[in-house]
Design a protein around this motif. Structure first.
Motif, PDB file in Angstrom:
ATOM      1  N   SER A 204      16.090  47.210  58.661  1.00  0.00           N
ATOM      2  CA  SER A 204      15.660  47.564  59.978  1.00  0.00           C
ATOM      3  C   SER A 204      17.251  47.850  60.729  1.00  0.00           C
ATOM      4  O   SER A 204      17.026  48.278  62.040  1.00  0.00           O
ATOM      5  CB  SER A 204      14.945  46.625  60.763  1.00  0.00           C
TER       6      SER A 204
ATOM      7  N   ASP B   4      19.250  50.021  60.184  1.00  0.00           N
ATOM      8  CA  ASP B   4      19.689  51.199  60.065  1.00  0.00           C
ATOM      9  C   ASP B   4      18.684  52.163  60.942  1.00  0.00           C
ATOM     10  O   ASP B   4      17.399  52.328  60.682  1.00  0.00           O
ATOM     11  CB  ASP B   4      19.559  51.861  58.598  1.00  0.00           C
ATOM     12  N   PRO B   5      18.921  52.767  62.009  1.00  0.00           N
ATOM     13  CA  PRO B   5      18.217  53.435  63.023  1.00  0.00           C
ATOM     14  C   PRO B   5      17.343  54.295  62.293  1.00  0.00           C
ATOM     15  O   PRO B   5      16.102  54.530  62.778  1.00  0.00           O
ATOM     16  CB  PRO B   5      19.072  54.059  63.962  1.00  0.00           C
ATOM     17  N   HIS B   6      17.805  55.149  61.247  1.00  0.00           N
ATOM     18  CA  HIS B   6      16.841  56.111  60.365  1.00  0.00           C
ATOM     19  C   HIS B   6      16.891  55.620  59.245  1.00  0.00           C
ATOM     20  O   HIS B   6      16.971  56.620  57.990  1.00  0.00           O
ATOM     21  CB  HIS B   6      17.232  57.524  60.930  1.00  0.00           C
TER      22      HIS B   6
ATOM     23  N   ASP C 195       8.063  52.818  62.693  1.00  0.00           N
ATOM     24  CA  ASP C 195       8.283  54.040  63.891  1.00  0.00           C
ATOM     25  C   ASP C 195       7.393  55.056  62.992  1.00  0.00           C
ATOM     26  O   ASP C 195       7.659  55.659  61.889  1.00  0.00           O
ATOM     27  CB  ASP C 195       9.664  54.480  63.895  1.00  0.00           C
TER      28      ASP C 195
ATOM     29  N   THR D 164       7.441  52.964  68.267  1.00  0.00           N
ATOM     30  CA  THR D 164       8.325  52.116  67.583  1.00  0.00           C
ATOM     31  C   THR D 164       7.974  50.725  67.998  1.00  0.00           C
ATOM     32  O   THR D 164       7.945  50.290  69.175  1.00  0.00           O
ATOM     33  CB  THR D 164       9.782  52.061  67.543  1.00  0.00           C
TER      34      THR D 164
ATOM     35  N   PHE E 103      24.096  49.982  69.832  1.00  0.00           N
ATOM     36  CA  PHE E 103      23.006  50.714  70.417  1.00  0.00           C
ATOM     37  C   PHE E 103      23.611  52.047  70.089  1.00  0.00           C
ATOM     38  O   PHE E 103      24.358  52.500  71.246  1.00  0.00           O
ATOM     39  CB  PHE E 103      22.687  50.298  71.701  1.00  0.00           C
TER      40      PHE E 103
ATOM     41  N   HIS F  19      22.321  55.343  69.778  1.00  0.00           N
ATOM     42  CA  HIS F  19      21.655  56.607  70.328  1.00  0.00           C
ATOM     43  C   HIS F  19      21.613  56.624  71.720  1.00  0.00           C
ATOM     44  O   HIS F  19      21.482  55.568  72.186  1.00  0.00           O
ATOM     45  CB  HIS F  19      20.430  56.573  69.194  1.00  0.00           C
TER      46      HIS F  19
ATOM     47  N   GLY G  80      17.534  50.170  71.088  1.00  0.00           N
ATOM     48  CA  GLY G  80      17.477  49.541  69.916  1.00  0.00           C
ATOM     49  C   GLY G  80      18.741  48.904  69.780  1.00  0.00           C
ATOM     50  O   GLY G  80      19.812  49.232  70.555  1.00  0.00           O
TER      51      GLY G  80
ATOM     52  N   TYR H  10      20.889  47.369  66.348  1.00  0.00           N
ATOM     53  CA  TYR H  10      20.963  47.681  64.869  1.00  0.00           C
ATOM     54  C   TYR H  10      22.328  47.048  64.391  1.00  0.00           C
ATOM     55  O   TYR H  10      23.288  47.447  64.583  1.00  0.00           O
ATOM     56  CB  TYR H  10      21.082  49.273  64.299  1.00  0.00           C
TER      57      TYR H  10
ATOM     58  N   GLY I  12      17.617  44.946  62.654  1.00  0.00           N
ATOM     59  CA  GLY I  12      17.554  45.449  63.942  1.00  0.00           C
ATOM     60  C   GLY I  12      16.333  45.601  64.512  1.00  0.00           C
ATOM     61  O   GLY I  12      15.156  44.965  64.062  1.00  0.00           O
TER      62      GLY I  12
ATOM     63  N   ARG J 114      13.928  47.817  67.392  1.00  0.00           N
ATOM     64  CA  ARG J 114      13.657  49.031  68.572  1.00  0.00           C
ATOM     65  C   ARG J 114      12.348  48.724  69.146  1.00  0.00           C
ATOM     66  O   ARG J 114      11.374  48.424  68.447  1.00  0.00           O
ATOM     67  CB  ARG J 114      13.921  50.519  67.604  1.00  0.00           C
TER      68      ARG J 114
END
Length: 366
Positions: A203, A205-207, A224, A237, A293, A295, A330, A332, A338, A340
């Motif tokens: 979690s 890793d944002p993507h 998500d 999310t 954070f 993004h 979010g 991470y 992480g 979000r």
């Protein structure tokens, strides 16, 4: 001619633009209520001075276009045919001047197809079409909003299914499959993006990419997901803790929640879009998580799950009644985990409405 196409045609006339070509699937759908994925085949709408708008698409989809309500001329073509031969004949019949001003989606139309289009003119003036279409789409009509609300309800449902599926030893992909299976049973054919279910350190890793990581006590679980419903998207999310939560995890969660609430608090007509990002970012920075954070605070949403505007701190535009976008701060920490929290937001005359309703307070499940 429907009102959207009528409005675009009037704008072209006011700007003295002789020909417009719209060929992204999303903008074609917006203007015609017809959605298809033509794959590599050419599809689009030509709006041309002197003749009625006409549609070009593969012959095998002509009947679907008519069923969607298109009543103007249609150029259908077989796979062995070059559609530009028929298009060029149609454009020639309009008697548009060789030095005309033309417009198309410069970020979407391929170089080869742009050349084929522009070969109809000797010295055309080219104006990008994206800005106008973005401005048309950014304010949602009542009918669009009602669809997005229903799509948001399905996103809420997807999160609840995912949480119910959590048990020690289950994999991320097993939970993901359960979510999508249950949504398909509700009539959802398509997700608005690849569903994410991430356990523990993943979690952070944002993507991240779901896989065979198994669920363990003390993991944070990040969901998500979103659905496509009648051509419109949703996006939510939520992050929950499995069986237990550490003090650091709780601090991360509460920081993200307060950051999201700070951004939502100023979500109202007239607010500079960049302020939404800054409001959340300040909360996260003050809690010493600023570097984690990476993004923007969110993005516009509608026919595309990511569409105009980009909700970064640099955006100088202002919120308008009818806009729909996400708020998704979010934190991470690589190899640790992480959090979000993301909602879909609609701007009303009095402030905003949060369309995704699933609870946001920290949940310890399992």
């Amino acid at each position: 001619m429907n009102q959207r196409l009528h409005n675009l045609t009037n704008w072209l006339s006011d700007e003295e633009i002789a020909v417009a070509f719209v060929n992204s699937t999303e903008n074609v759908f917006y203007l015609s209520n017809f959605y298809t994925d033509p794959h590599e085949r050419l599809m689009g709408i030509f709006i041309c001075e002197g003749i009625k708008p006409f549609f070009v698409l593969p012959q095998m989809e002509v009947n679907q276009l008519k069923d969607a309500g298109w009543s103007n001329d249609i150029i259908g073509y077989q796979d062995h045919e070059d559609p530009w031969e028929k298009i060029n004949q149609k454009l020639a019949s309009s008697k548009v001047l060789s030095n005309a001003t033309v417009t198309f989606e410069t970020e979407f139309l391929t170089y080869k197809r742009a050349q084929a289009f522009l070969n109809n003119f000797e010295q055309p003036t080219i104006i990008p079409l994206e800005d106008k279409l973005n401005q048309m789409r950014v304010v949602k009509e009542d009918e669009e909003l009602e669809i997005i609300k229903r799509a948001a309800e399905m996103a809420d449902y997807g999160v609840s299914v995912g949480i119910e599926a959590l048990k020690e030893g289950i994999t991320e992909m097993e939970v993901l499959a359960t979510i999508e299976f249950e949504l398909k049973k509700k009539g959802i054919r398509e997700m608005s993006f690849s569903t994410m279910v991430l356990f523990g350190e993943k979690s952070g890793d944002p993507h991240g990419n779901p896989g065979t990581r198994t669920l363990q006590k003390g993991d944070m679980v990040l969901f998500d997901l979103g659905v496509v419903l009648d051509g419109y998207c949703s996006d939510i999310t939520r992050t929950v803790a499995f069986q237990s939560v550490s003090d650091e995890q709780r601090k991360m969660y509460e920081t993200v929640l307060q950051a999201q609430l700070a951004s939502l608090e100023i979500s109202k007509p007239g607010t500079r879009i960049g302020e939404l990002d800054l409001a959340a970012r300040n909360v996260i920075t003050e809690a010493d998580f600023g570097e984690y954070f990476p993004h923007r605070i969110g993005h516009g949403m509608g026919i595309n799950v990511h569409e105009f505007p980009s909700m970064s701190h640099l955006n100088e535009d202002h919120l308008k009644i009818g806009m729909v976008y996400t708020i998704e701060p979010g934190i991470y920490i690589p190899n640790v985990g992480g959090v979000r929290i993301e909602d879909d937001v609609y701007i009303t005359k009095d402030g905003h409405e949060t369309l995704t309703k699933f609870p946001k307070e920290l949940m310890i499940v399992g």
